[in-house]
Design a protein around this motif. Structure first.
Motif, PDB file in Angstrom:
ATOM      1  N   ARG A  88       0.842  -1.201   0.000  1.00 44.58           N
ATOM      2  CA  ARG A  88       0.000   0.000   0.000  1.00 44.58           C
ATOM      3  C   ARG A  88       0.877   1.250   0.000  1.00 44.58           C
ATOM      4  NH1 ARG A  88      -5.353   1.495  -0.520  1.00 44.58           N
ATOM      5  NH2 ARG A  88      -5.408   3.649   0.130  1.00 44.58           N
ATOM      6  N   GLU A  89       1.932   1.223   0.799  1.00 48.31           N
ATOM      7  CA  GLU A  89       2.828   2.370   0.900  1.00 48.31           C
ATOM      8  C   GLU A  89       3.518   2.664  -0.435  1.00 48.31           C
ATOM      9  OE1 GLU A  89       2.748  -0.154   3.052  1.00 48.31           O
ATOM     10  OE2 GLU A  89       2.201   0.759   4.963  1.00 48.31           O
ATOM     11  N   GLU A 118       1.375   4.654  -2.599  1.00 50.27           N
ATOM     12  CA  GLU A 118       1.232   6.044  -2.159  1.00 50.27           C
ATOM     13  C   GLU A 118       2.440   6.904  -2.529  1.00 50.27           C
ATOM     14  OE1 GLU A 118      -1.664   7.177  -1.162  1.00 50.27           O
ATOM     15  OE2 GLU A 118      -2.415   5.130  -1.249  1.00 50.27           O
ATOM     16  N   TRP A 171      -4.614   7.083   0.054  1.00 47.37           N
ATOM     17  CA  TRP A 171      -4.555   7.843   1.296  1.00 47.37           C
ATOM     18  C   TRP A 171      -4.590   9.343   1.048  1.00 47.37           C
ATOM     19  CZ3 TRP A 171       0.195   4.776   3.438  1.00 47.37           C
ATOM     20  CH2 TRP A 171      -0.236   3.530   3.919  1.00 47.37           C
ATOM     21  N   TYR A 172      -4.002   9.772  -0.057  1.00 50.04           N
ATOM     22  CA  TYR A 172      -3.863  11.199  -0.327  1.00 50.04           C
ATOM     23  C   TYR A 172      -4.758  11.635  -1.494  1.00 50.04           C
ATOM     24  CZ  TYR A 172       0.251  10.277   2.498  1.00 50.04           C
ATOM     25  OH  TYR A 172       1.085   9.884   3.496  1.00 50.04           O
TER      26      TYR A 172
END
Length: 188
Positions: free
Chosen positions: A65-66, A69, A106-107
């Motif tokens: 996931r990171e 992002e 997330w963003y």
């Protein structure tokens, strides 16, 4: 004395059974460390090094996931006016790719606002196009009638256009500063 001894033994027994919470600072993840170091490079004006750090994170943490992002941060850094390696069109395209890749990013909200701001900044930075009133096609021919304006009219029109551009630019600058502050502290 017997009573005091009973109280002491009971207190010791109870305190031995009690579990005190151990306070440990939260461990900083590789993602957090990478973003922190990238921001340090950005503060030093080294966008190339920040970009390489982000690329390395994606390489070493594929399909996380990171890693997905990271695309947002790379796009945001492309749009930064201080980045001599960046560009508005490149940053807008990167934000479009980020937004299209995952609807639960997330963003996502920040990317949408940043993209809109970049589009406005791009429109403001483009050279002014010719005034549509200055050229008017006639009939079905290739002839163009050029309407000339006096010098004073032209100066007044340019001053109006400059005032509008300055107002738009001020709005864009305010929005970029707001976004920079928000991006500097993503936990909020």
């Amino acid at each position: 004395m017997n009573r005091g001894l009973c109280i002491a033994i009971t207190s010791l027994a109870l305190s031995a059974c009690a579990q005190l919470p151990v306070v440990t600072p939260p461990a900083q993840s590789d993602f957090d460390r990478t973003l922190y170091r990238a921001r340090q490079d950005l503060d030093a004006g080294n966008y190339w090094a920040a970009d390489k750090l982000l690329d390395e994170f994606v390489r070493t943490h594929p399909d996380t996931r990171e890693a997905k992002e990271i695309a947002f941060w790379k796009a945001a850094y492309l749009i930064d006016p201080a980045n001599d390696r960046g560009s508005l069109p490149g940053g807008i395209a990167a934000l479009d790719a980020y937004l299209a890749a995952d609807s639960t990013g997330w963003y996502r909200h920040e990317a949408t606002v940043l993209r809109r701001t970049a589009v406005v900044a791009q429109a403001v930075s483009r050279p002014a196009t010719t005034d549509p009133a200055a050229t008017a096609p006639t009939g079905g021919t290739d002839t163009v009638v050029v309407v000339s304006r006096t010098r004073d009219e032209e100066i007044a029109a340019l001053k109006d256009q400059l005032a509008k551009s300055n107002a738009e630019l001020a709005k864009v600058k305010e929005e970029l500063e707001r976004i920079k502050k928000r991006l500097a502290n993503p936990s909020n």
